[in-house]
Design a protein around this motif. Structure first.
Motif, PDB file in Angstrom:
ATOM      1  N   ARG A 132      -0.127   4.789  -1.693  1.00  0.00           N
ATOM      2  CA  ARG A 132      -1.562   4.832  -2.004  1.00  0.00           C
ATOM      3  C   ARG A 132      -2.252   5.862  -1.118  1.00  0.00           C
ATOM      4  O   ARG A 132      -1.874   6.071   0.044  1.00  0.00           O
ATOM      5  CB  ARG A 132      -2.199   3.462  -1.777  1.00  0.00           C
ATOM      6  CG  ARG A 132      -1.536   2.316  -2.516  1.00  0.00           C
ATOM      7  CD  ARG A 132      -2.097   2.107  -3.892  1.00  0.00           C
ATOM      8  NE  ARG A 132      -3.415   1.498  -3.834  1.00  0.00           N
ATOM      9  CZ  ARG A 132      -3.641   0.180  -3.713  1.00  0.00           C
ATOM     10  NH1 ARG A 132      -2.603  -0.647  -3.623  1.00  0.00           N
ATOM     11  NH2 ARG A 132      -4.866  -0.293  -3.701  1.00  0.00           N
ATOM     12  N   HIS A 161      -7.329  -0.992   7.565  1.00  0.00           N
ATOM     13  CA  HIS A 161      -5.882  -1.095   7.685  1.00  0.00           C
ATOM     14  C   HIS A 161      -5.452  -0.144   8.790  1.00  0.00           C
ATOM     15  O   HIS A 161      -6.023   0.942   8.947  1.00  0.00           O
ATOM     16  CB  HIS A 161      -5.189  -0.721   6.370  1.00  0.00           C
ATOM     17  CG  HIS A 161      -5.531  -1.631   5.232  1.00  0.00           C
ATOM     18  ND1 HIS A 161      -4.957  -2.873   5.062  1.00  0.00           N
ATOM     19  CD2 HIS A 161      -6.392  -1.477   4.187  1.00  0.00           C
ATOM     20  CE1 HIS A 161      -5.440  -3.442   3.971  1.00  0.00           C
ATOM     21  NE2 HIS A 161      -6.314  -2.612   3.423  1.00  0.00           N
ATOM     22  N   VAL A 182      -8.480   2.290   1.958  1.00  0.00           N
ATOM     23  CA  VAL A 182      -7.737   2.694   0.758  1.00  0.00           C
ATOM     24  C   VAL A 182      -8.720   3.231  -0.275  1.00  0.00           C
ATOM     25  O   VAL A 182      -9.734   2.585  -0.578  1.00  0.00           O
ATOM     26  CB  VAL A 182      -6.932   1.506   0.199  1.00  0.00           C
ATOM     27  CG1 VAL A 182      -6.143   1.925  -1.030  1.00  0.00           C
ATOM     28  CG2 VAL A 182      -5.992   0.964   1.273  1.00  0.00           C
ATOM     29  N   ASP A 183      -8.412   4.411  -0.827  1.00  0.00           N
ATOM     30  CA  ASP A 183      -9.379   5.108  -1.683  1.00  0.00           C
ATOM     31  C   ASP A 183      -9.725   4.327  -2.943  1.00  0.00           C
ATOM     32  O   ASP A 183     -10.896   4.281  -3.344  1.00  0.00           O
ATOM     33  CB  ASP A 183      -8.832   6.490  -2.065  1.00  0.00           C
ATOM     34  CG  ASP A 183      -8.765   7.427  -0.866  1.00  0.00           C
ATOM     35  OD1 ASP A 183      -9.455   7.146   0.140  1.00  0.00           O
ATOM     36  OD2 ASP A 183      -8.015   8.420  -0.924  1.00  0.00           O
ATOM     37  N   ALA A 231      -5.482   7.224   1.060  1.00  0.00           N
ATOM     38  CA  ALA A 231      -6.467   6.579   1.921  1.00  0.00           C
ATOM     39  C   ALA A 231      -7.216   7.636   2.713  1.00  0.00           C
ATOM     40  O   ALA A 231      -6.825   8.815   2.742  1.00  0.00           O
ATOM     41  CB  ALA A 231      -5.786   5.584   2.865  1.00  0.00           C
ATOM     42  N   LEU A 276       0.822  -1.213   0.000  1.00  0.00           N
ATOM     43  CA  LEU A 276       0.000   0.000   0.000  1.00  0.00           C
ATOM     44  C   LEU A 276       0.853   1.260   0.000  1.00  0.00           C
ATOM     45  O   LEU A 276       0.314   2.365   0.100  1.00  0.00           O
ATOM     46  CB  LEU A 276      -0.929   0.000   1.222  1.00  0.00           C
ATOM     47  CG  LEU A 276      -1.866  -1.206   1.356  1.00  0.00           C
ATOM     48  CD1 LEU A 276      -2.714  -1.089   2.611  1.00  0.00           C
ATOM     49  CD2 LEU A 276      -2.766  -1.328   0.136  1.00  0.00           C
ATOM     50  N   ASP A 323      -9.647   1.152  -3.436  1.00  0.00           N
ATOM     51  CA  ASP A 323     -10.091  -0.214  -3.167  1.00  0.00           C
ATOM     52  C   ASP A 323     -11.567  -0.328  -3.531  1.00  0.00           C
ATOM     53  O   ASP A 323     -12.404   0.392  -2.968  1.00  0.00           O
ATOM     54  CB  ASP A 323      -9.887  -0.545  -1.681  1.00  0.00           C
ATOM     55  CG  ASP A 323     -10.234  -1.984  -1.339  1.00  0.00           C
ATOM     56  OD1 ASP A 323     -10.785  -2.696  -2.212  1.00  0.00           O
ATOM     57  OD2 ASP A 323      -9.968  -2.402  -0.198  1.00  0.00           O
TER      58      ASP A 323
END
Length: 620
Positions: free
Chosen positions: A551, A588, A572-573, A553, A548, A575
């Motif tokens: 990434r 997470h 996570v954006d 989020a 990640l 995801d």
């Protein structure tokens, strides 16, 4: 002429040479774990889907069946089907009279078929005594042992038959209700052993085992082809006057020779106890285990484990507890499935309390504390690997100094959200204690005493960093108020906050709210709704977190650990399941120093439905 199967004769009789023999035999427990790994998995019932797809490691099938679609690609992974298995390792032998000893072991499938009184095969049969009998695939352990002088291996080597005979066995059932028929086919297999010199006193040993059987049907399905297979095949190596070299950590002078060893569908590791002190010059040992499951050097079965559960990657305590909770009907089916499953149930049901308590955990890496720095290091590796919150509570009440250390917050001290010069708290009731547990890991980490401070908006940014609070001595365990919260200076001046119970007492997490608390990262307060960039640490981060890195989020909540540290729960954006994870409460978790704010000012979300959902739903 094939060596006798299953016979273990002592190789050495001189007490001075007993160490190599002991190392060879001590590998038996680990070898047995390899032999039966995945043989039958919890819940140990035939009807369980995981017990319908079996035999995944070290499977050597007939060559015509394996190569019906093309040659196999060699590799060290023992989970790939093959028709051969090859071990190569380095061997030191300073004397000419050195002797090599090896033991080839595997399982031979045996089909157990239940027949009724008319001789017709059935899947299950219940007899008059109330017992249920099920048709199932069992296995017979086979092993062949070979002892040969090293000089002979250097002169062409030796080939030995390691196959197994076929046969039928019949077992009548009570009351002439029927019978059980056990059938196993003949297996044809051979092991070739040879050695080649590399330098004076240094040799490369090669052990190659092949399935030489002809399949009954080259186009049969895998379950049928397994009746002609060697299953969980592995080799134990030892000897007299020999020393094996680690392929994982070889001595520097032997590193090139170790890289030249070619292992196929198996990998050899040193056996026996690890050396008491490492000199940094690589490792050697008197025995070696070549297994289809990749292990580290010196593998051992935990002494606390009372018996094999056929799932060495799982935790004994968890499997034991879950097996205890099987219903009577589930236990009855497991007992009827396989005798090994019945023995597991007998052991679990009759396990003494003191034996079960030993399964809770053990710390084998503790060293005497010599300084404050070493205590801090030990806390990161020892305290968090301890056996539960009760042990932590006892340590806090018994060691004031250790307790004071745990109150020091990590970078990014939690603060209350302050959007204007006048501090404003949302008028939303505090969530119940259950809402603060964010995952199975966090369910064992009740939030720590509040070491937070309110951020005065009128103070310049350079002065908004909250200083480390003064350590407060831990009161006696009998004190009803076992913990004093650190001082929390509001905008109007320093004033002590009211005392709060310790984190393990009722009410210890009052005043903490994952959805409204914030944490200061740089000059930006981050809370629920804040956009961040994930930057997991290079060392010490979870392997999954590294995927990640970089990434974006969104923070879902701020959670407090029992040791005073803080974790940010994020989704996570990009995801596709981010919304589902947020609804279900699966996040997470990152430390404040593992994220970068994506906005120059914090943008915590206002209380609303998302906050209510996080409060209502227990985190899993």
């Amino acid at each position: 002429m094939p060596d006798q199967v299953g016979v273990r004769e002592p190789l050495l009789t001189d007490d001075a040479d007993a160490a190599p023999e002991r190392a060879f035999e001590q590998l038996g427990a680990v070898a047995d774990a390899v032999l039966y790994e995945g043989y039958l998995l919890y819940p140990y019932r035939r009807s369980s889907p995981k017990n319908r797809v079996r035999w995944q490691f070290g499977v050597l099938l007939p060559r015509d069946w394996v190569e019906r679609f093309g040659p196999v690609a060699p590799g060290i992974s023992g989970s790939a089907d093959s028709w051969y298995q090859q071990t190569e390792c380095l061997l030191r032998a300073p004397k000419d009279d050195a002797v090599v000893r090896l033991r080839v072991r595997y399982l031979q499938m045996q089909h157990k078929q239940v027949e009724d009184a008319d001789g017709s095969p059935v899947e299950s049969l219940r007899t008059a005594d109330g017992a249920t009998h099920l048709s199932f695939d069992e296995a017979i352990p086979r092993e062949t042992e070979l002892t040969v002088p090293l000089a002979e291996l250097l002169d062409g080597g030796r080939t030995v038959d390691v196959g197994a005979p076929g046969g039928d066995e019949y077992e009548p059932l009570p009351g002439d209700a029927g019978r059980i028929v056990r059938r196993h086919r003949e297996l044809r297999a051979a092991t070739m052993v040879a050695a080649e010199p590399l330098a004076p006193g240094l040799f490369r040993l090669r052990v190659r085992t092949e399935n030489t059987s002809q399949p009954a049907d080259p186009g049969a399905c895998r379950n049928e082809a397994l009746r002609d297979a060697l299953i969980a095949t592995h080799t134990v190596l030892g000897g007299e006057g020999v020393e094996f070299v680690s392929l994982i950590d070889p001595p520097t002078a032997l590193a090139e020779g170790a890289r030249g060893c070619r292992n196929a569908f198996t990998f050899p590791v040193l056996g026996g106890a690890p050396p008491k002190s490492a000199d940094g010059e690589g490792e050697t040992g008197p025995a070696m285990l070549s297994a289809p499951i990749i292990l580290s050097d010196h593998p051992q079965v935990a002494p606390e484990s009372p018996g094999d559960l056929h799932d060495a990657a799982e935790i004994d305590e968890i499997l034991t507890l879950r097996t205890m909770l099987l219903t009577d009907a589930e236990k009855a089916e497991a007992r009827a499935t396989d005798p090994r499953a019945a023995r597991i149930l007998d052991r679990v049901d009759s396990m003494p309390r003191e034996v079960f308590e030993r399964l809770h955990g053990a710390i084998r890496s503790l060293t005497p504390a010599a300084s404050s720095a070493s205590r801090t290091s030990g806390r990161s590796t020892g305290t968090r690997a301890s056996t539960g919150t009760r042990a932590s509570a006892e340590a806090r009440s018994a060691a004031p100094q250790a307790h004071r250390e745990t109150l020091t917050p990590e970078p990014g001290v939690a603060i209350r959200a302050a959007a204007t010069a006048t501090h404003h708290e949302p008028s939303v009731p505090e969530p119940p204690a259950a809402a603060h547990s964010a995952s199975p890991e966090a369910q064992h980490r009740t939030p720590a005493p509040d070491s937070a401070t309110k951020a005065p908006a009128a103070v310049p940014a350079a002065h908004r960093e909250t200083p480390t609070p003064e350590p407060t001595p831990a009161p006696p365990a009998s004190d009803p108020v076992a913990l004093v919260a650190p001082h929390e200076p509001p905008a109007s001046g320093p004033t002590a906050t009211p005392q709060r119970p310790a984190w393990w007492q009722e009410g210890g997490d009052e005043g903490l709210s994952p959805t409204t608390d914030t944490v200061l990262v740089g000059d930006v307060p981050l809370g629920a709704g804040s956009p961040v960039l994930l930057r997991p640490r290079t060392r010490g981060a979870d392997a999954q977190d590294m995927f990640l890195d970089g990434r974006s989020a969104t923070v879902a909540g701020v959670f407090h650990d029992v040791d005073g540290s803080v974790r940010l729960a994020v989704t996570v954006d990009d995801d596709p399941a981010a919304e589902l994870h947020g609804w279900y409460g699966r996040f997470h978790y990152f430390r404040p120093d593992e994220v970068e704010p994506l906005a120059t000012t914090g943008t915590p979300a206002a209380p609303g439905r998302d906050h209510d959902r996080l409060r209502r739903r227990p985190q899993r």
